[in-house]
Structure formats: C-alpha cells, structure tokens
Scaffold this motif. Structure first.
Motif, mmCIF file in Angstrom:
data_model
loop_
_atom_site.group_PDB
_atom_site.id
_atom_site.type_symbol
_atom_site.label_atom_id
_atom_site.label_comp_id
_atom_site.label_asym_id
_atom_site.label_seq_id
_atom_site.Cartn_x
_atom_site.Cartn_y
_atom_site.Cartn_z
ATOM 1 N N GLY A 175 31.996 30.514 45.113
ATOM 2 C CA GLY A 175 33.545 30.658 44.917
ATOM 3 C C GLY A 175 34.703 32.382 44.701
ATOM 4 N N ASP A 176 33.707 32.720 44.731
ATOM 5 C CA ASP A 176 34.396 34.368 45.398
ATOM 6 C C ASP A 176 34.312 34.502 46.373
ATOM 7 N N ALA A 177 33.404 34.096 47.677
ATOM 8 C CA ALA A 177 33.931 33.824 48.529
ATOM 9 C C ALA A 177 34.671 33.255 48.777
ATOM 10 N N LEU A 178 35.121 31.905 48.496
ATOM 11 C CA LEU A 178 36.294 31.475 48.850
ATOM 12 C C LEU A 178 37.246 32.224 48.339
ATOM 13 N N SER A 179 37.314 32.509 46.755
ATOM 14 C CA SER A 179 38.607 33.141 46.696
ATOM 15 C C SER A 179 39.209 34.359 46.958
ATOM 16 N N ILE A 180 38.173 34.732 48.139
ATOM 17 C CA ILE A 180 38.557 36.590 48.163
ATOM 18 C C ILE A 180 38.920 36.389 49.710
ATOM 19 N N ALA A 181 38.261 34.887 51.184
ATOM 20 C CA ALA A 181 38.942 35.035 52.115
ATOM 21 C C ALA A 181 40.053 34.589 51.716
ATOM 22 N N LEU A 182 40.430 33.966 51.143
ATOM 23 C CA LEU A 182 41.194 32.949 51.009
ATOM 24 C C LEU A 182 42.911 34.197 50.000
ATOM 25 N N LEU A 183 42.552 34.889 48.892
ATOM 26 C CA LEU A 183 43.330 36.225 48.932
ATOM 27 C C LEU A 183 43.339 37.196 50.414
ATOM 28 N N GLU A 184 43.023 37.326 50.994
ATOM 29 C CA GLU A 184 42.876 37.810 52.236
ATOM 30 C C GLU A 184 43.576 37.701 53.503
ATOM 31 N N ALA A 185 43.347 36.018 53.207
ATOM 32 C CA ALA A 185 44.588 35.569 54.125
ATOM 33 C C ALA A 185 46.142 35.117 53.846
ATOM 34 N N ARG A 186 45.750 35.388 52.569
ATOM 35 C CA ARG A 186 47.163 35.065 51.922
ATOM 36 C C ARG A 186 48.058 36.721 52.250
ATOM 37 N N GLY A 187 47.286 37.459 52.050
ATOM 38 C CA GLY A 187 47.554 39.236 52.118
ATOM 39 C C GLY A 187 48.597 39.650 50.611
ATOM 40 N N PHE A 188 47.524 38.824 50.264
ATOM 41 C CA PHE A 188 47.394 38.896 48.006
ATOM 42 C C PHE A 188 47.814 40.841 48.061
ATOM 43 N N THR A 189 48.221 41.641 47.373
ATOM 44 C CA THR A 189 48.137 42.445 46.907
ATOM 45 C C THR A 189 47.434 43.137 45.502
ATOM 46 N N ALA A 190 47.582 44.746 45.787
ATOM 47 C CA ALA A 190 47.301 45.084 44.332
ATOM 48 C C ALA A 190 48.201 44.665 43.287
ATOM 49 N N ASP A 191 49.391 44.652 43.877
ATOM 50 C CA ASP A 191 50.961 44.977 42.910
ATOM 51 C C ASP A 191 50.672 43.384 42.393
ATOM 52 N N ASP A 192 50.505 42.014 43.588
ATOM 53 C CA ASP A 192 50.684 40.920 43.287
ATOM 54 C C ASP A 192 48.908 40.502 41.926
ATOM 55 N N PHE A 193 48.405 41.308 42.365
ATOM 56 C CA PHE A 193 47.667 40.923 41.383
ATOM 57 C C PHE A 193 47.733 41.403 39.960
ATOM 58 N N ALA A 194 48.610 42.141 39.540
ATOM 59 C CA ALA A 194 48.898 42.991 38.512
ATOM 60 C C ALA A 194 50.091 42.539 37.847
ATOM 61 N N ARG A 195 50.943 41.811 38.412
ATOM 62 C CA ARG A 195 51.375 41.027 38.184
ATOM 63 C C ARG A 195 50.925 39.617 36.944
ATOM 64 N N SER A 196 50.041 39.155 37.352
ATOM 65 C CA SER A 196 49.280 38.274 37.088
ATOM 66 C C SER A 196 48.635 38.928 35.734
ATOM 67 N N HIS A 197 48.159 39.976 35.895
ATOM 68 C CA HIS A 197 47.527 41.028 34.668
ATOM 69 C C HIS A 197 48.715 42.303 34.331
ATOM 70 N N PRO A 198 49.451 41.330 33.464
ATOM 71 C CA PRO A 198 50.199 42.688 33.502
ATOM 72 C C PRO A 198 49.966 43.314 31.311
ATOM 73 N N ALA A 199 48.693 43.033 31.365
ATOM 74 C CA ALA A 199 48.330 43.206 29.612
ATOM 75 C C ALA A 199 47.147 44.073 29.834
ATOM 76 N N GLY A 200 46.524 44.085 31.215
ATOM 77 C CA GLY A 200 45.202 44.493 31.726
ATOM 78 C C GLY A 200 45.449 46.119 32.068
#
Length: 334
Positions: A175-200
């Motif tokens: 599941g992690d392999a699938l998630s990260i492969a998709l992350l890279e294919a989408r060009g997902f960035t640290a800023d994108d990650f932060a937007r879904s983790h605003p309280a972290g």
C-alpha cells in the motif's frame, strides 16, 4: 480437533529476544519477496487510479480492514482522494458511498473473504474498476480483479502460522509502494502535503507566514531617532519584544535598539547616557524580513545570527511588523 499449541518455556531475556528477532527476520523476508512482484499489474493499478475521476474506495475485513484503513489514509494524505468502507456495512447500505467514477481497492489475504466477495457483483455491475490485494493469485477475488497485487508471504511470523503478521506487513508495504508511486506520478510536493496536514509540525513550517504571527500597528515597538534612552527603554518595556525600531517620520527603518545595545552603552565610558539619543546608540542595518516569508525562515535567520527578535519591513523599508523568538515558540514553529 484441539488447536495447535506450542510448549511453554521459560521466558528468559534470551528467549524473548530470540523470538523478537525471528519475527523481524520473517517479516523482513516477506517484504523482500514483494520486490520482484512490482510488475505489469502494479503499473496497471497505478494507471487505473491516476485515471480515476472519483476516489479510491478501500475495503477489507478483520486485520486486512485495519491495514486498508491505513492505506486509505496514506493515499488521501499524499494526493490520492481515498476513504475506507467496511465490507460488512457495505452490504447493508454503505455501497451507496461507492460511485461509478470511483476505483475499489479490496484487501483479503485469502482472497475468499465472504463479506468482500458478496459486494463484488454490485461493483462489477456498475463498471467500477477493481484492484485486489491478496496472498493468493488464484483466489476468487484475484480472478475478478482488473489488477491484482500479489502480497503472498513465505510464512507468517506467528509460530502457529495463524495470526496475520507477515501478511499484514506485506500488504501495508505494498500500500505504501502504491501511494508513493502515485505521489511521484502526480508531482505531489511538500507544500501539497502540508495543506492536508495544517495542524501538524510540517504544516506549520510550510504554511505559516510571518504575516500570520507578527505584531502589527500599535504592537510594534518604535521610536524616532531623537528619542532619549529613557524613551526607548519605556517603549521596549511596553511592547515586550526586547527591542525597538528606530524610524523616521515616514516609518522607514533607520536602525534597531536592543538589550544588547543597552549593555554596550552601559559599558562605554565615553557615552553620556543622560544626553545620548537612541540614534547614537542603535544598530544600523539590522536583520529584517518581509511579511510574505515563512515563519520558519525567521527562525532560521534568528538562529544563524544569534538574535532573538526581528523587524518586518515592506518593499519600501517601512516597518510593518515585529516578532521575537517567543512568537515562534507559541506558533510551534521551533
């Protein structure tokens, strides 16, 4: 027939450690066995999800369900909208949560879990793509899937071969392999990650700007250049930032007067503290930041130059704010 049991033995430190090491070695071997299986089916699963106009609906029963919930959470936080549906609840109304534009990711180690198989006809009838993650490529679930991810393991870490251990670890890693492969294919960035983790902590570091935490207007310590030392100290005391800006009539920054400047003045016998203006004692060309910078950049600047406060200026060098290390601590940036 009574269930298989293992003879009890003395729980010595060596025996406990030996058992733990065996588990780790068994699960590590299970993970290593996955690598050769990253093949055409894995690529097909990724392409199916990338083409999905809806969400990835993850389902699984028992321990597979627990792993499925984590996979759904990882997908959702890395740029692939996803949620978990319990297969038992799905057949009692929750199937209405699955739409034709979605993709279903079903987990079952045996590939024969009744609750999962029971909802497959409805999913297939709607033409919803099905990705299966099982430990049996010849199972019913695997055979009905549009893409099958093989997570079979050589052995469970449980010495009885009963408790899902290595098999659930393998499914989680896939599941992690699938998630990260998709992350890279989408060009997902640290800023994108932060937007879904605003309280972290990452969200605060990547999303919080100086403008969000700086003192403004009357909260900014500032005095004119002709102010006396007493006037400067009173302004510092009122605003409680350990410094004051020295500004001209247009509020442009001329310098800063800090606790350090006061100590240096007290140590200088050539300075008449009763007559000196703050302009003669201030530090010229102080470190500043602009309000659009990230708060973490202010923290880095303070650390680099070993200072505890900063003035915030605009493009015309007009003072628009101020902050100190305590503001960054309260915002949990440092």
């Amino acid at each position: 027939m009574a269930p298989a049991t293992l003879p009890a033995g003395p729980a010595t430190a060596d025996s406990l450690a030996r058992s733990a090491r065996t588990v780790i070695a068994t699960e590590a071997a299970a993970i290593r066995s996955l690598e050769p299986r990253i093949d055409g089916d894995f690529s097909a699963a990724c392409r199916t999800i990338l083409a999905c106009e809806g969400r990835v609906v993850v389902t699984g029963m028992g321990k597979s369900g627990h792993i499925g919930r984590k996979i759904a959470a990882t997908l959702a936080s890395t740029g692939t909208p996803a949620f978990f549906v319990h297969p038992g609840e799905a057949s009692h109304g929750d199937l209405g949560m699955i739409m034709p534009q979605d993709v279903v990711l079903a987990l079952s180690n045996s590939g024969e879990t009744d609750e999962v198989l029971f909802i497959l006809p409805v999913i297939k009838r709607q033409g919803i793509p099905l990705i299966a993650m099982t430990g049996n490529p010849r199972s019913s679930l695997a055979q009905q899937a549009d893409a099958h991810l093989d997570v079979s393991v050589p052995a469970e870490a449980c010495p009885l071969g009963l408790a899902p251990t290595a098999s659930t670890t393998a499914a989680l890693v896939m599941g992690d392999a699938l998630s990260i492969a998709l992350l890279e294919a989408r060009g997902f960035t640290a800023d994108d990650f932060a937007r879904s983790h605003p309280a972290g902590s990452l969200g605060r570091r990547l999303l919080l700007h100086i403008a969000d935490i700086m003192h403004r207007d009357d909260g900014i310590p500032r005095v004119p250049p002709q102010a006396s030392l007493t006037e400067a100290l009173m302004e510092m005391t009122r605003k409680r930032l350990g410094m004051t800006a020295v500004v001209d009539a247009e509020q442009r920054l001329l310098g800063v007067f800090t606790d350090g400047d006061l100590r240096r003045a007290l140590d200088d016998r050539n300075v008449d503290l009763r007559q000196a203006s703050v302009e003669s004692l201030m530090t010229r060309g102080p470190k500043t930041v602009t309000p659009d910078k990230l708060a973490v950049e202010a923290a880095q600047l303070m650390e680099k130059h070993q200072i505890h406060a900063l003035l915030v200026v605009d493009a015309d060098n007009i003072v628009v704010g101020a902050l100190n290390i305590h503001d960054l601590l309260r915002a949990r940036v440092v």
